[in-house]
Scaffold this motif. Sequence first.
Motif, mmCIF file in Angstrom:
data_model
loop_
_atom_site.group_PDB
_atom_site.id
_atom_site.type_symbol
_atom_site.label_atom_id
_atom_site.label_comp_id
_atom_site.label_asym_id
_atom_site.label_seq_id
_atom_site.Cartn_x
_atom_site.Cartn_y
_atom_site.Cartn_z
ATOM 1 N N PRO A 170 -13.969 4.050 1.967
ATOM 2 C CA PRO A 170 -12.601 4.558 1.943
ATOM 3 C C PRO A 170 -12.270 5.138 0.572
ATOM 4 N N ALA A 171 -11.458 6.162 0.558
ATOM 5 C CA ALA A 171 -11.095 6.799 -0.710
ATOM 6 C C ALA A 171 -10.197 5.874 -1.523
ATOM 7 N N ARG A 172 -10.637 5.543 -2.717
ATOM 8 C CA ARG A 172 -9.877 4.753 -3.671
ATOM 9 C C ARG A 172 -9.169 3.550 -3.007
ATOM 10 N N PRO A 173 -9.983 2.565 -2.475
ATOM 11 C CA PRO A 173 -9.356 1.424 -1.815
ATOM 12 C C PRO A 173 -8.498 0.606 -2.760
ATOM 13 N N ASP A 174 -8.761 0.722 -4.078
ATOM 14 C CA ASP A 174 -8.000 -0.071 -5.034
ATOM 15 C C ASP A 174 -6.554 0.401 -5.158
ATOM 16 N N ARG A 175 -6.210 1.591 -4.641
ATOM 17 C CA ARG A 175 -4.842 2.083 -4.761
ATOM 18 C C ARG A 175 -3.939 1.543 -3.653
ATOM 19 N N ALA A 176 -4.534 1.017 -2.579
ATOM 20 C CA ALA A 176 -3.731 0.477 -1.486
ATOM 21 C C ALA A 176 -3.478 -1.005 -1.736
ATOM 22 N N PRO A 177 -2.260 -1.497 -1.459
ATOM 23 C CA PRO A 177 -2.001 -2.935 -1.634
ATOM 24 C C PRO A 177 -2.943 -3.796 -0.801
ATOM 25 N N VAL A 178 -3.216 -3.380 0.440
ATOM 26 C CA VAL A 178 -4.137 -4.111 1.312
ATOM 27 C C VAL A 178 -5.041 -3.104 2.007
ATOM 28 N N THR A 179 -6.339 -3.271 1.829
ATOM 29 C CA THR A 179 -7.345 -2.429 2.460
ATOM 30 C C THR A 179 -8.204 -3.292 3.368
ATOM 31 N N VAL A 180 -8.449 -2.816 4.591
ATOM 32 C CA VAL A 180 -9.300 -3.526 5.540
ATOM 33 C C VAL A 180 -10.552 -2.706 5.786
ATOM 34 N N LEU A 181 -11.707 -3.338 5.625
ATOM 35 C CA LEU A 181 -12.983 -2.698 5.931
ATOM 36 C C LEU A 181 -13.643 -3.464 7.068
ATOM 37 N N SER A 182 -14.057 -2.751 8.093
ATOM 38 C CA SER A 182 -14.779 -3.375 9.199
ATOM 39 C C SER A 182 -15.927 -2.467 9.600
ATOM 40 N N ILE A 183 -16.732 -2.931 10.544
ATOM 41 C CA ILE A 183 -17.876 -2.155 11.007
ATOM 42 C C ILE A 183 -17.555 -1.604 12.384
ATOM 43 N N ALA A 184 -17.671 -0.316 12.537
ATOM 44 C CA ALA A 184 -17.407 0.322 13.828
ATOM 45 C C ALA A 184 -18.624 0.199 14.734
ATOM 46 N N GLY A 185 -18.376 -0.053 16.011
ATOM 47 C CA GLY A 185 -19.463 -0.031 16.990
ATOM 48 C C GLY A 185 -20.434 -1.176 16.887
ATOM 49 N N THR A 186 -19.996 -2.379 16.407
ATOM 50 C CA THR A 186 -20.929 -3.497 16.275
ATOM 51 C C THR A 186 -21.456 -3.950 17.625
ATOM 52 N N ARG B 167 -1.607 -8.735 -6.664
ATOM 53 C CA ARG B 167 -2.880 -8.040 -6.827
ATOM 54 C C ARG B 167 -3.271 -7.359 -5.511
ATOM 55 N N PRO B 168 -4.040 -6.276 -5.603
ATOM 56 C CA PRO B 168 -4.529 -5.668 -4.359
ATOM 57 C C PRO B 168 -5.454 -6.623 -3.624
ATOM 58 N N VAL B 169 -5.481 -6.521 -2.310
ATOM 59 C CA VAL B 169 -6.325 -7.371 -1.479
ATOM 60 C C VAL B 169 -7.239 -6.483 -0.646
ATOM 61 N N VAL B 170 -8.526 -6.806 -0.661
ATOM 62 C CA VAL B 170 -9.505 -6.129 0.181
ATOM 63 C C VAL B 170 -9.967 -7.115 1.242
ATOM 64 N N VAL B 171 -9.761 -6.744 2.494
ATOM 65 C CA VAL B 171 -10.130 -7.588 3.635
ATOM 66 C C VAL B 171 -11.422 -7.045 4.218
ATOM 67 N N VAL B 172 -12.440 -7.904 4.305
ATOM 68 C CA VAL B 172 -13.741 -7.491 4.826
ATOM 69 C C VAL B 172 -13.997 -8.262 6.120
ATOM 70 N N VAL B 173 -14.013 -7.541 7.219
ATOM 71 C CA VAL B 173 -14.195 -8.157 8.537
ATOM 72 C C VAL B 173 -15.632 -7.901 8.982
ATOM 73 N N GLY B 174 -16.454 -8.920 8.879
ATOM 74 C CA GLY B 174 -17.867 -8.757 9.214
ATOM 75 C C GLY B 174 -18.244 -9.333 10.552
ATOM 76 N N THR B 175 -17.255 -9.700 11.360
ATOM 77 C CA THR B 175 -17.530 -10.298 12.661
ATOM 78 C C THR B 175 -17.359 -9.273 13.777
ATOM 79 N N ALA B 176 -18.145 -9.458 14.840
ATOM 80 C CA ALA B 176 -18.007 -8.604 16.021
ATOM 81 C C ALA B 176 -17.118 -9.253 17.068
ATOM 82 N N HIS B 177 -16.477 -10.374 16.718
ATOM 83 C CA HIS B 177 -15.660 -11.084 17.693
ATOM 84 C C HIS B 177 -14.501 -10.205 18.158
#
Length: 420
Positions: free
Chosen positions: A295-311, A246-256
């Motif tokens: 991101p454009a159509r994140p479901d089409r990528a096997p692994v998508t990473v979303l993070s916050i820029a400039g935290t 299954r596709p995996v969406v990685v959500v990085v919500g840390t500023a570490h």
Amino acid sequence: MSLYSPVRQGRSSLVVIADDLSGAAECAAVLPGCRRILLDPAVPVRPGETPVIDLDSRRCSPAGAARLVTRAVRRHAPTGARLLKKADSLLRGRFAAETSALAAGASGLVVALAVPAAGRTVRDGVVRLHGVPLHHTDAWRAERAPVPRSVAEALGGARTTVVPLERVRAGAPRLALCLRSALAAGATAVCDAETDTDLDAVAEAALRLPPTVRMAGAGGLAAALGRLSGPAAPRTVTGPAPGEPRPVVVVVGTAHPGSVAQIAQLTRHGARHTALSAASLLGTADGGTRTASAPARPDRAPVTVLSIAGTGTVDRSAAPHLARALARTVARGLPEDADLVLTGGETARSVLDELAVTSLLPIGQVHPGAVHCRTADGRGVVTRPGGYGGPDSLLRMVDALRTGRGRAPQTPHPSDGGAP
């Protein structure tokens, strides 16, 4: 009940109350009797189960967090269950307010905050990170309050007695007598510990006391209680039918800072990374009208990473708004068959709230702190505190979902140490 009442070890059930989701999952993974992580404290607890309840109180005011703990105590203490309040091993969150609420009406409180597997120990009542006193590290760089110099200071002036290592290592019967003495004098017992064996002794001694004595501790104490409870039947979890990963969406919500290297490992293995603008995300929070760039159509990528820029340039007070806005962005574009990797307890809880998830079934650990779970509708979820794991942490979490492996190997991995 007197502190000297005869109570058979292990007779009472255990209820764990956590202040954030990653901590709740960390406890659930090491307690063999746990079958559910409850995100709704009002969900009824089944007879004989060992629930872990996420109060999501980390982002509350001290008074609000204390109220949530008080309600949970009133709900579960009358059942005769032993209560463990999951606390942050680095004393973050509403530690003083929550432990005070936990202690109210109890016949004593035992505190043990060490997590040896993550390099977090307690000696002379002082939390240490890889041997360095907490107040000499930068582990509180994202906190607005001054770092406490001891557990006693973090407890906000409550009367405490430090139980030193020599007492901890004197054996559970003697340690239980030491705890009884401290509690009878009206003090909170703060236990030193540097190894899992030390925590096993603390847990065994605490279980020799009546259930009206409550415990506050990090994942290390939960693991010790799990070891004492003995093996349980394997967790049976129904998942998706075998087939293509299954596709995996990685959500990085840390500023570490360590998250940068972890994301880099994933992208080197083909993951697609999008860093979302903090400014645009904040425009969507609390009813805002602007839309974050997704991101454009994140479901089409096997692994998508979303993070916050400039935290690093965003005020700490904006963090809850960022977490909720990021969660909305994820939920809007998440395909039904996608699994999730969520880092940071606040981010993880916000995403699951957006998806209306009210409970998780723990499967096991990927590495210390990283816990593989499944939702009732079959979605795989791996959560982890923001600062845990080595550079390959996210890679291993994704691999656990895509290969179906839920449990970590019995031998430690070189990168398993938790970062501050």
